[in-house]
Structures are given as structure tokens and as C-alpha cells.
Design an enzyme around this catalytic site. Structure first.
Site, mmCIF file in Angstrom:
data_model
loop_
_atom_site.group_PDB
_atom_site.id
_atom_site.type_symbol
_atom_site.label_atom_id
_atom_site.label_comp_id
_atom_site.label_asym_id
_atom_site.label_seq_id
_atom_site.Cartn_x
_atom_site.Cartn_y
_atom_site.Cartn_z
ATOM 1 N N ASN B 175 -4.525 -0.150 6.847
ATOM 2 C CA ASN B 175 -4.824 1.375 6.509
ATOM 3 C C ASN B 175 -4.617 0.980 4.851
ATOM 4 O OD1 ASN B 175 -5.118 2.228 9.121
ATOM 5 N ND2 ASN B 175 -2.816 2.855 9.281
ATOM 6 N N HIS B 186 2.416 -1.299 -1.158
ATOM 7 C CA HIS B 186 2.323 -2.797 -1.155
ATOM 8 C C HIS B 186 1.215 -3.280 -0.436
ATOM 9 C CE1 HIS B 186 4.471 -6.461 -1.873
ATOM 10 N NE2 HIS B 186 3.996 -6.932 -1.005
ATOM 11 N N HIS B 188 -0.501 -4.442 2.525
ATOM 12 C CA HIS B 188 -0.153 -4.915 3.888
ATOM 13 C C HIS B 188 -1.002 -4.367 4.985
ATOM 14 C CE1 HIS B 188 1.572 -0.804 4.069
ATOM 15 N NE2 HIS B 188 1.748 -1.059 5.419
ATOM 16 N N GLN B 190 -1.317 -4.020 9.588
ATOM 17 C CA GLN B 190 -0.085 -3.889 10.690
ATOM 18 C C GLN B 190 -0.880 -4.621 11.863
ATOM 19 O OE1 GLN B 190 1.738 -0.023 11.303
ATOM 20 N NE2 GLN B 190 0.256 0.817 9.625
#
Lengths: 357, 357
Positions: B175, B186, B188, B190
Site C-alpha cells: 500500500n 518508509h 515497505h 506487507q
């Protein structure tokens, strides 16, 4: 109730629903509007099998006009709006930027000859329902009589749109609040007449039909009975309706308003059931607005049976939900929800019900 | 590539993926963290049959911390974060606020004895993948080697999570952007390991299996061939991958990145296919950021085959979509989308493809 049909300058139909049986509606739309030229298309996603509407002409639609230019207020001298009359009770008219419309020059075929992607004109209808002429009001602030008049308007439109060629499902709904993208603040809802059974309804009907076959009873009726018996998630119980937070709620705020009698759609509701819905629903909406002491953004939608299929298994309900997960934080549909259709609810249905009681 | 496993102070696993095969990772998490006590539950909606996760403990999760308190940056003296090391290439660790977890004290039963609403502990796993230690970077700005390292991390985690008891599907996603609710900036992604096949995948698999039965070929392969032959919606074509806007795109920006060979999931990709994906995907993401000359908010997700079912009919794809319908306007999921699962796209897939080319 009196029902008066007129036409706007570009030919769209406008229908006044008046409490006063003697009310006449003769005002003429003086605007110089270009003829409507909707050009929407539906395409079937080959991976999911779902129909998607492509409505490229809608990018230019009205976007958050200032209050004194609201197109849903009654017309004033020098300020003609979508409603030619100087006042109204409840009024319905064709959407100026419809995603689905009756007269689309069309084709039935495929996208670029790709047989896996059937396509066709987005035939159907999109209407706007103004709940009140008061720009600053809201559905929750309507009188019970006015809310009942809206129910009659929904019933009228559902029955009429269901009779249009190609229409398979009628969806009456209200989007409320900027948080879900509402661009016009005047209290209003919409009605979509789809040329297919929607994916959500198709899925629920398949579940309901399987349950009916296996158990001999409608799943919504059994769930309603269990929720009423337990009561943990019930918000309002009246003679003909119960409002409860569903045990598997997807949204941080979600309420189902369900009739005690199995009916397929709004036109099938009796007069007393309509009156009682108005009272029950207003009670629910007022609880929603008290939840965070602000007008709660919400989507409210009637789950009606399709026009031609599944009418024995279907059971009407009004579903209201909100993306507001705390007073100042929103629930977003991110990867899990938008990508995989798995909803993660950060509140338990029991907590939601307790807060709304 | 070197893979080093460690543990955080509360017992969560952390896995470093390093390009340098000689890299050692020995830093210790010095924080005093309470033991994890996830308590999520899954409940099955009796009307749709879909599982919904109820994760009430997540309301307290980290919400937009200032950049100097970013929990995904490497640790600095006096500022311990989720990553004990002072630098990293790619790192994966258990989510501190997981919607699904392995060790949930649970039950298997129903909600309040309502047999129509089965429920159980939300067993599974939720992990965080940090793509780079550079807080201000983004996936689109990674080098091709670094992007390839992320692909290896996704493959590693998919294979390992698929082996956990009860896991039925692994979803690797990113996302990006506040517009879709991202609370940590930051770079990233999931990973969710679900204890059921997701509704989206179940539906696509049913369609793919029917098509395979009737036609003898996989629907994704036929669609891919048609898109490559026509070319109208193709953005990037490389040796092993094609990126195109699907003919029935739901979102104002939507791109499918599809391997030319039918593979069920990321672990099945060969080395050259992984390298080529990295190059192709970076090309796509950079086009997305150039679209409105800003970092585009998006959801990017891998559609992988379930762990135990449908692996013959499935065909891996990466799907990237955005809610940004113009430079300054968002697409909202309102009544039609959220209520009835009918997407209305205000842009044609051909327009989207032309703008991205």
C-alpha cells in the site's frame, strides 16, 4: 401522495412526489442545456466474470459547487437549477452524468475482438432523488412523514425502472459525506438501474438459494430470528423492522435494517411497513450522527431482489455503513480489502452495537 | 543472496535478505516490548459466505509517526526501531499489530451460538517487508538488483508461510500513499497469510476452472495472448513478462504484470524470470509516478494460487492500481462499488494505457 411528471430542458424526466394531493407542478426548465449524449459501456472482466462500467464522459461532472450554485436546490429567479419549481417535497430526475442510460448508441460485441471480453452499451438508468428542498438538512433530520414520502418515491422508481427493457436490478442508495467522495452536499440519494445482476447480489443470492434448498428456510430470516432472540447486536426493534449490527460486520460502523416479513423489494412493502421503516431508519440515522457528535459519512443502500431472478430466495434489507473508524480516522480499503476482498474490521460488531445503543 | 534469521524482543521473527553473501547480522533488539497478544477472530458472513476478520486490538496501532521516529528505519544509538541492525538491504519481520497470527488462544465455533455465523481464531501470519533502509526512497527508485532481492524475499516468505498449519493463501502487497490510508511512509510492503482462500481469488479460480474445462486453455493465457497481439493496452513487453491495462479495468489507473509462462506463484519463477520482472515492474512504477508528476498512491498485489487448491488453473500476476483519477481528484468507492461491487471507471482502459505510454 401526488405524483407529477415533467421534463427538463434536455429531455430528462423529472417526477415530483408531493404530500399535498392538490399540489400542481407546472414550472418550466428555462435553461439552454445540450442534449444528453451518454456513451457509457460495460465490459466483462474475463478473470472474475464481473461486469465493469466504463463511463469516460463523467470526468467532467459537477464537482463540489459553492452552496449558492447548488444544482439540487429549487430554482430561484436568475438561478435555474435541476429543479424548475421554487420548492418541492421529494423530487426525482435523470442524472445529468449517468453511468447507465437508456439511449446509448451501442453495439453488442467484444473489446477489440477479444472474445474473452464481452462488451456492450451501458443500458440502464441513473436517477437522483432529492430528499428535501432544504440544502442544509439531512435524511436524519427529515420528519417521519417526509421519510415515508421518500420510501414511496423509492418504491415508485423501483417498480418503474424494473419495467425498462434490459434492466436486471434496481439499487436505491445514498452516499453521504466528503469522506466517501460526495461532491454535492444537498441531501440526496441516487438510483441505479443496472443491466445485469450485481456481483454482490449474485453472490448473496447463490448463498441464499443453497441455504433454502438445504434447510427449507431463508437464511436472512433465520439470522434475523437469531439476532432478535440474542439481542446483543440489536439497536432498534419495531413492529415490522429490526435494525442490528451484523455478527460479521465488515465496516467500523454497519447496520442492517431488515423487515420481519420476507419481501423481495420496496414496492412489496405495505403502507404500515413503510411508515414503520421511516421511523426505524430515522432512529438508526440519528444514532449514527450521535456516535461521534458529527454528521457521519455513510453509504446507505437497499438490497433488493433482482428484477427477473432469485425473487423467492431474496429478502429485502437496507444496509448502512461508514468508513469512519474513530472520530477522526477513516477506514481505508487497501490491499486486503481492495485486492483480495478480505475485510479487516478493527472494531467488534458487539462494540459497535454497544456504542450505538 | 544471504538470508539471516533473528528474533525481536517480543519473540517475533526477523529475516534479513542481503545481496552480500558474507554479510553477518548479529544486532540484538534492546527494547523492552510486551509479549504479543493478538486476539483476532474470523467470522463468516451468513449472507455472502465470505470470511471477515475482526481485529479489535489494532485500533491502537502506530499512526503516522514523525520521520525521526520511523519504526522501519534501521536502529540508531538511542533510537531502537523494529530493525536492530544499523543498516539493511531487504528485511522481513512479523507485524506488531497482526490481523492474522499463529498463536491466538482460540475457539472454533459460532458467534453467540448462531449456527449461521461460524467463527474461529484468525490463525495465519502478517509480516512487514522493508524494501530499503532509505526512508525517503520508494520501490520505483530501487535498483534492479535491489528489486530482484525483494522478489527473492517474497518467494522465500510465500514458500515458508504456505507451509504453516492452516494457511490457505499468501498475499504479498504494497500500500503506498496517505490517500489509501498508509500510516508509515518508509518504503515497505506487507504479507498476509490467510486461513482461507480469499473471496477475490475464489471467484477468479472458479472462472478459470470453468474456462479451462470448457476450452482446454487457461483464460489468463488467452487474454495475455490477445492483449499482446492487439497491443492497444500494452505498456511494457519484455522477454518473460507483459504489463498491460486490462480491457475491463476497474480503477482509473490499473496495470497487470503477467508472466508469459503459466506459474502458480512467485516461488515457481526462475532466476531469469525474477530478474526480468524486476526490470519490467520498475518500468511500470516509474511510468505511474510520471503520470501526474508526483508519487502516485497505489495498491500493488501479487495474485498467487492458493496453497492447496486451484493450482492447475491459476496463473500468477501482479496487479497495481490507483485511486487517483486526476492529478488532484480521487476515485472513491461509494454506493455502487462498496454496496454492489459494480465498479464505474471514469477513464477508458485505452486512455489509461495511452497516458502511461
Amino acid at each position: 401522495m401526488k405524483r407529477t411528471v415533467g421534463h427538463l430542458a434536455d429531455g430528462r424526466e423529472i417526477i415530483y412526489f408531493d404530500a399535498d394531493p392538490d399540489r400542481t407542478r407546472t414550472a418550466v426548465d428555462t435553461r439552454d442545456l445540450p442534449p444528453q449524449a451518454p456513451a457509457s459501456e460495460i465490459r466483462r472482466d474475463p478473470l472474475s466474470g464481473d461486469w465493469v462500467a466504463i463511463a469516460a464522459h463523467r470526468q467532467a461532472r459537477t464537482y463540489k459547487p459553492p452552496a449558492d450554485q447548488c444544482p439540487l436546490c429549487p430554482s430561484r429567479p436568475g438561478h435555474p437549477t435541476e429543479i424548475p419549481e421554487s420548492d418541492y417535497d421529494v423530487v426525482v430526475f435523470g442524472n445529468q452524468f449517468p453511468s447507465f442510460a437508456q439511449h446509448i448508441p451501442g453495439f453488442d460485441g467484444t473489446v477489440d475482438g477479444i472474445e474473452q471480453v464481452p462488451a456492450g452499451p451501458a443500458r440502464g438508468q441513473c436517477e437522483v432523488v432529492c430528499f428535501t428542498s432544504d440544502h442544509d438538512s439531512s435524511f436524519a433530520q427529515l420528519s417521519q412523514d417526509k421519510a415515508r414520502l421518500v420510501v414511496d418515491a423509492w418504491a415508485d422508481r423501483t417498480a418503474e425502472l424494473a419495467g425498462l427493457p434490459g434492466v436486471e436490478q434496481v439499487f436505491c442508495f445514498e452516499n453521504r459525506g466528503e469522506e466517501i467522495g460526495v461532491t454535492l452536499h444537498h441531501p440526496h440519494g441516487q438510483i441505479y438501474a443496472y443491466p445485469f445482476v450485481t456481483p454482490r447480489t449474485a453472490k448473496e443470492l447463490a448463498t441464499a438459494e443453497r441455504y433454502l434448498r438445504e434447510r427449507g428456510t431463508p437464511v436472512q430470516g433465520d439470522v434475523l430470528a437469531a439476532e432478535r432472540a440474542g439481542g446483543q447486536r440489536v439497536l432498534v426493534e419495531s413492529e415490522h423492522w429490526t435494525a442490528y449490527v451484523p455478527a460479521a460486520a465488515r465496516w467500523p460502523v454497519e447496520v442492517h435494517v431488515v423487515p420481519h416479513r420476507q419481501v423481495p423489494d420496496i414496492p412489496a412493502l405495505t403502507g404500515p411497513e413503510r411508515d414503520d421503516f421511516a421511523a426505524t431508519y430515522l432512529d438508526v440515522l440519528r444514532r449514527l450522527d450521535r456516535l461521534y457528535d458529527r454528521r457521519l459519512p455513510y453509504v446507505a443502500g437497499w438490497h433488493q431482489a433482482p428484477v427477473h431472478t432469485g425473487r423467492d430466495a431474496a429478502w429485502l434489507r437496507m444496509e448502512v455503513f461508514s468508513v469512519q473508524r474513530t472520530a477522526d480516522r477513516l477506514k481505508y480499503l487497501a490491499g486486503s480489502e481492495s485486492g483480495m476482498a478480505v475485510w479487516i474490521n478493527d472494531a467488534t460488531p458487539e462494540q459497535i452495537a454497544a456504542r450505538l445503543r
